[in-house]
Design a protein around this motif. Structure first.
Motif, PDB file in Angstrom:
ATOM      1  N   PRO A 193      40.675  15.979 -30.796  1.00  0.00           N
ATOM      2  CA  PRO A 193      41.574  15.837 -30.502  1.00  0.00           C
ATOM      3  C   PRO A 193      42.815  16.681 -31.662  1.00  0.00           C
ATOM      4  CG  PRO A 193      39.617  14.082 -31.007  1.00  0.00           C
ATOM      5  CD  PRO A 193      39.239  15.433 -30.964  1.00  0.00           C
ATOM      6  N   ARG A 201      41.413  10.907 -29.368  1.00  0.00           N
ATOM      7  CA  ARG A 201      39.987  10.381 -29.854  1.00  0.00           C
ATOM      8  C   ARG A 201      39.454   9.709 -29.056  1.00  0.00           C
ATOM      9  NH1 ARG A 201      43.488  11.186 -34.523  1.00  0.00           N
ATOM     10  NH2 ARG A 201      42.303  13.794 -35.959  1.00  0.00           N
ATOM     11  N   SER A 211      36.023  10.861 -26.929  1.00  0.00           N
ATOM     12  CA  SER A 211      35.207  10.233 -27.281  1.00  0.00           C
ATOM     13  C   SER A 211      33.924  10.825 -26.909  1.00  0.00           C
ATOM     14  CB  SER A 211      35.171   8.916 -28.106  1.00  0.00           C
ATOM     15  OG  SER A 211      35.278   8.011 -26.828  1.00  0.00           O
TER      16      SER A 211
END
Length: 424
Positions: A293, A52, A56
């Protein structure tokens, strides 16, 4: 005479004018290695939290087929999963790449990755940039609708409509559904090769290419940074100077890179892996379907047990274009054979004489140990469908087939050398 196969979609008006020529900015793609490295990082060595963090700030684009993505997800997709990886010649402000004149952004490298449903084989099919096709109607990344058009050069697709139109063209050409895609820039290759500490490549004789600036003596070299990029970009310095020679030379690099990532201890170094993933994702645009993700981790888990021998690099079969020198069109029979194998999710091996125009076997390295010979089978017929179930081979679901030697490529387990040429 062979000619580009017509898409089943509405045809446009033929346009036979040549595309504007530029000083060759070449093609890269370690996009396959980049994507695999990112996925292996996410699922095999780092947590979903790290995935993640890495995704991002990734730029993403919609392909327009999100509502059709099977619910099973990328790691359990019936008939296997397809991911299109695009290498563009895009250079952002501050780019480390200074060679070539930019007059547009081309998809100079295009690799369709097919992961089999049982996760036993990954096939990477390279489409030549000079391939002439009938482009289907498509909607670009910015929402602009583009009509179908006949006799278009493959590497004009990205400039026309971005990732979405490139995906639509591959679907129309191969008959496969492509729900995932990613694009990587020149700078991503430089940063990734630096993170790996170099990739070893073998050269049979001197490569000298004044267009890219590459000058390598015969022997084995550890390439990173701009040297790695120049090697991947060189066209005139390998084989017969064609884009087809460059594809097979790139496979030399990609195979060595995959061996290093999988077998060379890289997976045991979380620091190196994180740097590698960060370098790739920092220079990639992903489809929204791939940028999650959870999707990356799912695909990573599907890939984690692959060995170099399970990764097969193939050049999409072509012949010289009878209407235009320097261009190629699909080789009808061989293309149909390859497409049928992929559509049927058929495991396959390459013929004994499958080396491409820009590579040859490295005689100084022992050949990889051969697996037990598969049952004798024939290639599936064009239009074959994926078997409904997996399991032990039957008369209708053969375990493995051997493709004609006219379909060129290699596995990542095979040590090969680029065939140098001083013509550049």
């Amino acid at each position: 005479m062979p000619s580009p196969r017509r898409s089943p979609r509405t045809r446009g008006v033929a346009r036979h004018g040549r595309l504007r020529r530029r000083r060759p900015v070449g093609s890269l793609l370690t996009g396959l290695a980049a994507a695999l490295a990112v996925l292996l990082v996410s699922g095999a060595s780092l947590s979903a939290i790290a995935a993640r963090q890495l995704t991002s700030s990734v730029t993403s684009v919609a392909l327009g087929n999100e509502t059709s993505v099977p619910e099973e997800g990328i790691g359990a997709m019936p008939g296997g999963a397809n991911v299109l990886l695009i290498g563009s010649d895009q250079r952002d402000p501050g780019s480390a790449v200074d060679a070539g004149v930019v007059d547009g952004v081309r998809n100079d490298v295009n690799i369709l990755v097919h992961l089999s449903e049982d996760h036993s084989q990954l096939t990477a099919v390279s489409f030549p940039r000079d391939l002439m096709i009938d482009r289907p109607a498509c909607t670009g990344d910015d929402g602009t609708a583009h009509p179908a058009a006949a006799y278009q050069q493959f590497n004009s697709l990205y400039e026309l409509g971005g990732v979405s139109c490139t995906v639509a063209a591959v679907e129309g050409l191969t008959g496969l559904s492509v729900y995932y895609a990613g694009m990587i820039t020149f700078d991503g290759v430089i940063e990734m090769s630096n993170a790996l500490g170099g990739v070893d490549v073998c050269v049979t004789q001197r490569i000298r290419d004044t267009d890219t600036g590459l000058d390598l003596s015969a022997g084995t070299h550890s390439l990173q940074g701009k040297d790695a990029l120049e090697f991947l970009r060189t066209r005139h310095g390998v084989g017969d100077g064609s884009d087809l020679a460059r594809i097979s030379s790139q496979q030399v690099f990609l195979s060595s890179m995959m061996r290093k990532i999988i077998s060379g201890g890289t997976l045991g170094s979380p620091t190196t892996l994180y740097k590698l993933a960060s370098a790739a994702l920092g220079n990639m645009t992903l489809s929204t379907s791939l940028s999650s993700p959870d999707t990356l981790v799912s695909l990573a888990l599907a890939l984690k047990d692959l060995t170099p021998a399970d990764i097969v690099f193939v050049q999409y079969p072509v012949v010289d274009d009878p209407d235009q020198a320097g261009r190629v069109v699909p080789s009808e029979a061989d293309a149909a054979t390859l497409e049928a194998a992929l559509q049927a999710d058929q495991s396959f091996t390459l013929g004994d004489d499958a080396a491409g125009r820009g590579s040859t076997v490295d005689e100084s390295v022992p050949a990889p140990e051969a697996a037990a010979p598969p049952a004798e089978t024939s290639a599936p017929e064009a239009g074959a469908t994926a078997p409904a179930t997996k399991g032990a081979p039957t008369a209708t679901t053969p375990a493995t087939t051997t493709l004609p030697s006219t379909i060129t490529g290699q596995t990542a387990a095979e040590s090969t050398c680029s065939v140098g040429s001083s013509r550049g």
